[in-house]
Design an enzyme around this catalytic site. Sequence first.
Site, PDB file in Angstrom:
ATOM      1  N   ARG A  54       1.817 -19.808  -9.107  1.00 20.95           N
ATOM      2  CA  ARG A  54       1.729 -20.589 -10.337  1.00 20.95           C
ATOM      3  C   ARG A  54       2.569 -21.860 -10.264  1.00 20.95           C
ATOM      4  O   ARG A  54       2.144 -22.926 -10.683  1.00 20.95           O
ATOM      5  CB  ARG A  54       2.182 -19.734 -11.521  1.00 20.95           C
ATOM      6  CG  ARG A  54       1.951 -20.402 -12.876  1.00 20.95           C
ATOM      7  CD  ARG A  54       2.526 -19.585 -14.013  1.00 20.95           C
ATOM      8  NE  ARG A  54       2.010 -18.224 -14.005  1.00 20.95           N
ATOM      9  CZ  ARG A  54       2.415 -17.278 -14.843  1.00 20.95           C
ATOM     10  NH1 ARG A  54       3.368 -17.545 -15.738  1.00 20.95           N
ATOM     11  NH2 ARG A  54       1.891 -16.073 -14.781  1.00 20.95           N
ATOM     12  N   LYS A 115      -0.307  -1.503 -10.170  1.00 19.50           N
ATOM     13  CA  LYS A 115      -0.424  -0.179 -10.784  1.00 19.50           C
ATOM     14  C   LYS A 115      -0.917  -0.245 -12.217  1.00 19.50           C
ATOM     15  O   LYS A 115      -1.673   0.618 -12.665  1.00 19.50           O
ATOM     16  CB  LYS A 115       0.911   0.557 -10.725  1.00 19.50           C
ATOM     17  CG  LYS A 115       2.077  -0.232 -11.282  1.00 19.50           C
ATOM     18  CD  LYS A 115       3.391   0.460 -11.015  1.00 19.50           C
ATOM     19  CE  LYS A 115       4.573  -0.427 -11.394  1.00 19.50           C
ATOM     20  NZ  LYS A 115       4.749  -1.545 -10.441  1.00 19.50           N
ATOM     21  N   GLU A 139      -2.329   1.451  -1.749  1.00 22.05           N
ATOM     22  CA  GLU A 139      -1.215   2.329  -1.399  1.00 22.05           C
ATOM     23  C   GLU A 139       0.094   1.852  -2.004  1.00 22.05           C
ATOM     24  O   GLU A 139       0.940   2.666  -2.424  1.00 22.05           O
ATOM     25  CB  GLU A 139      -1.080   2.417   0.120  1.00 22.05           C
ATOM     26  CG  GLU A 139       0.025   3.345   0.604  1.00 22.05           C
ATOM     27  CD  GLU A 139      -0.268   4.806   0.298  1.00 22.05           C
ATOM     28  OE1 GLU A 139       0.553   5.443  -0.395  1.00 22.05           O
ATOM     29  OE2 GLU A 139      -1.321   5.301   0.736  1.00 22.05           O
ATOM     30  N   VAL A 142       1.944   2.834  -5.836  1.00 23.95           N
ATOM     31  CA  VAL A 142       2.762   3.999  -6.199  1.00 23.95           C
ATOM     32  C   VAL A 142       3.745   4.295  -5.076  1.00 23.95           C
ATOM     33  O   VAL A 142       3.354   4.465  -3.921  1.00 23.95           O
ATOM     34  CB  VAL A 142       1.890   5.252  -6.458  1.00 23.95           C
ATOM     35  CG1 VAL A 142       2.774   6.443  -6.820  1.00 23.95           C
ATOM     36  CG2 VAL A 142       0.873   4.989  -7.557  1.00 23.95           C
ATOM     37  N   ILE A 146       6.359   4.670   0.640  1.00 25.22           N
ATOM     38  CA  ILE A 146       6.059   6.075   0.912  1.00 25.22           C
ATOM     39  C   ILE A 146       4.554   6.255   1.063  1.00 25.22           C
ATOM     40  O   ILE A 146       3.797   5.937   0.149  1.00 25.22           O
ATOM     41  CB  ILE A 146       6.574   6.980  -0.223  1.00 25.22           C
ATOM     42  CG1 ILE A 146       8.069   6.766  -0.447  1.00 25.22           C
ATOM     43  CG2 ILE A 146       6.285   8.444   0.086  1.00 25.22           C
ATOM     44  CD1 ILE A 146       8.620   7.489  -1.658  1.00 25.22           C
ATOM     45  N   LYS A 215       1.674   5.112 -12.768  1.00 21.27           N
ATOM     46  CA  LYS A 215       1.620   5.775 -11.470  1.00 21.27           C
ATOM     47  C   LYS A 215       1.081   7.198 -11.596  1.00 21.27           C
ATOM     48  O   LYS A 215       0.323   7.664 -10.741  1.00 21.27           O
ATOM     49  CB  LYS A 215       3.001   5.770 -10.838  1.00 21.27           C
ATOM     50  CG  LYS A 215       3.496   4.364 -10.494  1.00 21.27           C
ATOM     51  CD  LYS A 215       4.959   4.345 -10.091  1.00 21.27           C
ATOM     52  CE  LYS A 215       5.421   2.937  -9.762  1.00 21.27           C
ATOM     53  NZ  LYS A 215       6.865   2.857  -9.448  1.00 21.27           N
ATOM     54  N   GLY A 321      11.124  -2.490  -3.811  1.00 24.59           N
ATOM     55  CA  GLY A 321      11.748  -3.489  -2.953  1.00 24.59           C
ATOM     56  C   GLY A 321      10.708  -4.278  -2.183  1.00 24.59           C
ATOM     57  O   GLY A 321       9.600  -3.801  -1.930  1.00 24.59           O
TER      58      GLY A 321
END
Length: 464
Positions: A54, A115, A139, A142, A146, A215, A321
């Site tokens: 933006r 999400k 992936e 959530v 992991i 989630k 992160g």
Amino acid sequence: MTRVESGAGRPAVRVALLGCGTVGTEVVRLITDQADELTARIGAPVELAGVAVRRPHRHPWLTGNFGHLVTTDAAELVARDDVDVVVEVIGGIEPVRGWLLEALKSGKSVVTANKALLAEDGPTLAEAADASGADLYYEAAVAGAIPLLRPLRESLAGDRITRVAGIVNGTSNFILSAMAAGGASYADALEEATRLGYAEADPSADVDGYDAASKAAILATLAFHTRITASDVHREGMREVSSAEVAAARRLGCTIKLLAICERVVDTAADGSVSESVSARVYPAMVPDSHPLARVDGAFNAVFVEAEAAGQLMFYGQGAGGAPTASAVLGDLVAVARNRVGGGRGPRESAYASLPVRPIGEVPTRYHVDLEVADREGVLAAIAGEFARHRVSIAAVRQTGGVNGAVDGDSGQARLTVVTHSAPEAALSATVSALLDLDHVKGVAGVLRVEGLGRTVSALGMGE
């Protein structure tokens, strides 16, 4: 390098990146720094076709190194004929939904970490992908880095999942961990989380459970082959969790966690017929210290998956992160790029079960109730009578204050802690409301659920 040459001569997979904040910056870095390895893994080079932001002036690193790729017109970038894959890390509902639908309808594959959009309108995106033959991967939506969604969608596709439960919000877990470890108040723990960058200036999405509810909707959709939206998820936040409740949980041999719980509920009627439904809920609850989730501290995430054949599986790691989330995005990008190069397609939406959502009032759970009561004869009998009237069985009762010491300076007042056996949520809630109408009850200091999560809870004589 021989491995890199395996992709030489093949047309590049061209990527449009929407958004370049913390996660997007890491995505750009990984695509450029690992270009040779990505070529070898995919069988063709990966190239950035453009990056939409933006306000370019807020991204000096991006404009300084990739200025020729930067645009403020996301819609134009998505519509370009030379784009094969759209990667979205902006977040929010609109105008992102329109851009992704346009990409999918035109046959471009989409990788998203959004999400909120998936939890609100994932089926519309899935239908657009199915219609055009494009891939939709998410992936990173959530639990950050992991690998959780792909095992649910692919590795466990031949099994029957019964429960997915865990800690899916790092900010709330950091706060509750700080309260448990050092006795900090909620306000002090939130301040520390903000100082360290775990909490946003407005932490509502995290501490009020909205993030975890989105989630949970995604997890329940994949696990139970049923379209579940965020509005189907019962949500309660953790703002009201007090230091006193954290201490009470410790006395019980428990730890308080903000949990996302998705379960397949099976009911057998009197005539022997069987029906199934889905329960999806988010709330703070006491977890036995014997359960691995109780030992997940700081900003980490962990999710337990239970399946009939595979048994219990635990997924643990950094749930947020820039670098961890970008790792999940790149994993999806490699998958969709391989499909384009090899002519394959990723898994389609699976919603064949169409199970109904079980109302929260019908979900069985257990309560830990702290009552401030008058210290006189008949109080315990009256309270026990209300539990019995609502068909809620008491597992244990503990009294503090009263004849053993004043509570809050009132020698005529005591505190009763009641832990129940499992009962429907509606019955437990009605019991607490009825207790407030008793003359002997001065107030309810706190109410928390107790989740065994498949483990025995031995404290205060309470069993599974």
